[in-house]
Design a protein around this motif. Structure first.
Motif, mmCIF file in Angstrom:
data_model
loop_
_atom_site.group_PDB
_atom_site.id
_atom_site.type_symbol
_atom_site.label_atom_id
_atom_site.label_comp_id
_atom_site.label_asym_id
_atom_site.label_seq_id
_atom_site.Cartn_x
_atom_site.Cartn_y
_atom_site.Cartn_z
ATOM 1 N N CYS A 1 -9.356 7.774 10.350
ATOM 2 C CA CYS A 1 -9.261 6.671 9.380
ATOM 3 C C CYS A 1 -7.792 6.304 9.137
ATOM 4 N N ASP A 2 -7.584 5.126 8.567
ATOM 5 C CA ASP A 2 -6.245 4.648 8.240
ATOM 6 C C ASP A 2 -5.795 5.306 6.937
ATOM 7 N N HIS A 3 -4.717 6.109 6.995
ATOM 8 C CA HIS A 3 -4.247 6.835 5.813
ATOM 9 C C HIS A 3 -3.502 5.938 4.834
ATOM 10 N N SER A 4 -2.856 4.920 5.341
ATOM 11 C CA SER A 4 -1.911 4.159 4.530
ATOM 12 C C SER A 4 -2.506 2.907 3.899
ATOM 13 N N VAL A 5 -3.779 2.624 4.136
ATOM 14 C CA VAL A 5 -4.392 1.396 3.633
ATOM 15 C C VAL A 5 -4.349 1.365 2.107
ATOM 16 N N LYS A 6 -4.150 0.157 1.559
ATOM 17 C CA LYS A 6 -4.104 -0.036 0.107
ATOM 18 C C LYS A 6 -5.319 -0.829 -0.361
ATOM 19 N N ASP A 7 -5.734 -0.582 -1.621
ATOM 20 C CA ASP A 7 -6.813 -1.394 -2.178
ATOM 21 C C ASP A 7 -6.239 -2.688 -2.743
ATOM 22 N N LYS A 8 -7.066 -3.480 -3.411
ATOM 23 C CA LYS A 8 -6.614 -4.788 -3.890
ATOM 24 C C LYS A 8 -5.564 -4.688 -4.987
ATOM 25 N N GLU A 9 -5.468 -3.538 -5.633
ATOM 26 C CA GLU A 9 -4.448 -3.332 -6.654
ATOM 27 C C GLU A 9 -3.216 -2.635 -6.085
ATOM 28 N N GLY A 10 -3.209 -2.469 -4.763
ATOM 29 C CA GLY A 10 -2.064 -1.871 -4.106
ATOM 30 C C GLY A 10 -2.042 -0.358 -4.139
ATOM 31 N N ASN A 11 -3.160 0.263 -4.547
ATOM 32 C CA ASN A 11 -3.206 1.718 -4.619
ATOM 33 C C ASN A 11 -3.488 2.334 -3.255
ATOM 34 N N THR A 12 -2.733 3.362 -2.927
ATOM 35 C CA THR A 12 -3.068 4.185 -1.774
ATOM 36 C C THR A 12 -3.986 5.311 -2.257
ATOM 37 N N ALA A 13 -4.492 6.095 -1.312
ATOM 38 C CA ALA A 13 -5.310 7.249 -1.687
ATOM 39 C C ALA A 13 -4.508 8.197 -2.573
ATOM 40 N N LEU A 14 -3.197 8.230 -2.377
ATOM 41 C CA LEU A 14 -2.326 9.096 -3.177
ATOM 42 C C LEU A 14 -2.358 8.695 -4.652
ATOM 43 N N HIS A 15 -2.299 7.390 -4.918
ATOM 44 C CA HIS A 15 -2.396 6.899 -6.303
ATOM 45 C C HIS A 15 -3.712 7.330 -6.941
ATOM 46 N N LEU A 16 -4.805 7.153 -6.193
ATOM 47 C CA LEU A 16 -6.131 7.399 -6.759
ATOM 48 C C LEU A 16 -6.353 8.874 -7.044
ATOM 49 N N ALA A 17 -5.939 9.741 -6.122
ATOM 50 C CA ALA A 17 -6.092 11.178 -6.340
ATOM 51 C C ALA A 17 -5.213 11.650 -7.493
ATOM 52 N N ALA A 18 -3.987 11.142 -7.555
ATOM 53 C CA ALA A 18 -3.072 11.541 -8.629
ATOM 54 C C ALA A 18 -3.562 11.053 -9.979
ATOM 55 N N GLY A 19 -4.065 9.821 -10.030
ATOM 56 C CA GLY A 19 -4.534 9.249 -11.285
ATOM 57 C C GLY A 19 -5.756 9.935 -11.843
ATOM 58 N N ARG A 20 -6.560 10.554 -10.967
ATOM 59 C CA ARG A 20 -7.759 11.262 -11.411
ATOM 60 C C ARG A 20 -7.528 12.773 -11.537
ATOM 61 N N GLY A 21 -6.355 13.235 -11.161
ATOM 62 C CA GLY A 21 -6.045 14.645 -11.345
ATOM 63 C C GLY A 21 -6.626 15.577 -10.308
ATOM 64 N N HIS A 22 -6.834 15.102 -9.087
ATOM 65 C CA HIS A 22 -7.406 15.942 -8.032
ATOM 66 C C HIS A 22 -6.276 16.597 -7.232
ATOM 67 N N ALA A 23 -5.826 17.757 -7.720
ATOM 68 C CA ALA A 23 -4.631 18.382 -7.152
ATOM 69 C C ALA A 23 -4.825 18.829 -5.708
ATOM 70 N N ALA A 24 -6.002 19.385 -5.382
ATOM 71 C CA ALA A 24 -6.222 19.873 -4.019
ATOM 72 C C ALA A 24 -6.188 18.722 -3.014
ATOM 73 N N VAL A 25 -6.836 17.615 -3.364
ATOM 74 C CA VAL A 25 -6.812 16.433 -2.496
ATOM 75 C C VAL A 25 -5.403 15.873 -2.418
#
Length: 509
Positions: free
Chosen positions: A173-197
């Motif tokens: 899969c594409d690791h760097s893709v952003k959603d419509k708000e410009g979030n990467t997977a890194l933003h989403l995992a950090a914002g939800r507190g998923h440290a292992a991910v």
């Protein structure tokens, strides 16, 4: 998906309601009895659910086969756009999903939010279902985005599904893709507190400084969500602690809000009901108690955050803490050594902001800090160079037993002996500024407010005297004499020495 709402049987006839119940509980014999009575197997409840949806969502293969044999429509959608195939992927029922595919279900389907089979399985962490979708179905778009612009990779990261994330990474899969708000997977995992991910994403090599449309990095997202473990992880990985958003907010700004912003948003979402859970299952009360904002602030201070960074309203983190009355956080910032002279766009210092908000305790803390900074500056030459400025200092209200006699004396002095304007004359004699006096006077409670004002000023004064290791009784005598109340000074001295035994030192306690 609203499961409780979906299960409601409004809109069904009695026999249809029984069929839905039997399909949900896999009561095959009862289903057969109802079918012999020619019950409508395609009957929908008020949200468009049919019996096949319940059988597929609960993983009852026999019930699914029976309904398909009696001409249930395999691709019927409910009002959320969910069909039996999507429901089986959502709940991880691989065998049911295979049955539906063999029965001719359309595999390139999506619900009203744009979630595909891959999204449903990924966000719920159903790796066997993901494997079947990728290996056995044709033309699966690995990076297809939903209505929010999020791929299955995003969804796995957002929901903390590490195994699903690893599978998708292994599938290319594409690791760097952003959603419509410009979030990467890194933003989403950090914002939800998923440290292992989050750690896995860091290891994969996602850009730590990538920004979304509001200018937030993943570190901002972690700070906004008050996930101290994620903040620490990102700092160790090299994230810039002083990066600013489009509104010039630093991570310390987010942390300094002290929970008020998060809880306020949650209250709005819940319609003002503190026990109503949001879409993540968290109520405002959960948020208020779960988030450890002081720990996050301490972590960011230790990481050399810019204490005096100004946002687009020229507010520093202390301004925000003062505005929202966050005393614990404000004290951490004060002890760390912020600049108390900085003004926001309205020309107000943090002291003025706290006074405007009637945060009395915080006002007194800021005045104590300002006086301590001034005293410390005058005594730099005798401070231990190995000791950080302000170490061991507290600006909170004093409740120590050894100062109790003098604090009682000061209360009696303010409430019974000092005339209305004399506390101000004392304050001037002891180096209180006009801003200090004005901030104390901001809290007006009536014609006798001067008593409370005078008491607060005296306690602030006592804090500074004790920190300096001076003799409070002597300083009080000299102050009263200086404003022409030598009679009062003498009467207090005759009643005995009440000074607390603090060590004489030009460093903090």
């Amino acid at each position: 998906m609203e499961e409780d709402q979906a299960w409601d049987t409004h809109g069904l006839l009695p026999l249809e309601r029984q069929l839905h119940q039997a399909a949900r509980q896999n009561h095959i014999e009862r289903m057969k009895e109802l079918m012999e009575k020619r019950v409508n197997v395609r009957a929908r409840n008020h949200v468009g659910r049919v019996a096949l949806h319940w059988a597929a969502g609960t993983g009852h293969e026999q019930a699914v086969r029976l309904l398909l044999e009696h001409e249930a429509a395999v691709d019927d959608e409910d009002s959320f756009g969910m069909n039996a195939l999507l429901l089986s992927a959502w709940f991880g029922h691989l065998r049911v999903l295979q049955v539906l595919v063999n029965a001719g279900a359309k595999t390139h389907c999506e619900n009203k939010d744009g979630l595909t089979l891959l999204h449903c399985a990924a966000q719920k962490g159903h790796v066997p279902v993901l494997a079947f979708i990728m290996e056995d179905l044709e033309d699966v778009a690995l990076d297809q985005a939903d209505k929010l612009g999020r791929t299955a990779f995003h969804r796995a990261a957002e929901r903390g599904q590490l195994d699903a994330l690893d599978f998708l990474v292994g599938s290319g899969c594409d690791h760097s893709v952003k959603d419509k708000e410009g979030n990467t997977a890194l933003h989403l995992a950090a914002g939800r507190g998923h440290a292992a991910v989050l750690q896995r994403l860091v290891d994969i090599g996602l850009d730590l400084e990538e920004r979304n449309v509001e200018g937030l990095t993943a570190l901002h997202s972690a700070a906004e969500g008050t996930h101290a473990d994620c903040v620490q992880l990102l700092l160790r990985a090299g994230s810039n602690v002083n990066a600013l958003t489009q509104k010039k907010l630093s991570c310390l700004h987010y942390a300094a809000l002290g929970g008020s912003e998060v809880v306020f948003r949650a209250l709005l979402h819940a319609g003002g009901c503190p026990n109503v859970a949001d879409h993540r299952g968290a109520s405002p009360l959960h948020l208020a108690t779960r988030h450890n904002f002081p720990a996050l602030v301490q972590l960011l201070i230790a990481a050399h955050s810019d204490l005096d960074a100004m946002d687009s309203r020229q507010q520093t983190p202390l301004h925000l803490a003062a505005e929202h009355g966050c005393q614990d956080i404000a004290e951490m910032l004060l002890v760390a050594g912020v600049d108390l002279n900085l003004r926001d766009k309205q020309g107000k210092t943090a002291l003025a902001v706290a006074a405007r908000g009637s945060h009395v305790g915080l006002v007194d803390m800021i005045i104590k800090a300002d006086r301590f900074y001034r005293w410390e500056k005058d005594h730099l030459s005798c401070r231990d160079p190995c000791q950080p400025p302000g170490k061991g200092v507290t600006f909170k209200q004093d409740h120590r037993p050894d100062t109790q006699p003098l604090r009682t004396l000061l209360w009696r002095l303010a409430s019974r002996r000092l005339r209305p304007q004399e506390w101000k004359r004392l304050a001037d004699s002891w180096g209180f500024t006009e801003a200090h006096v004005s901030a104390i006077e901001q809290q007006w409670t009536g014609p006798r407010s001067y008593q409370e004002h005078g008491h607060r000023m005296l306690l602030v004064w006592l804090h500074g005297v004790v920190l300096a290791g001076e003799d409070p009784s002597k300083a009080l005598f000299e102050g009263l004499a200086d404003i022409g109340r030598r009679d009062l000074a003498e009467s207090i001295r005759k009643k005995g020495d009440t000074q607390p035994r603090a060590p004489r030192s030009c460093t903090a306690m």
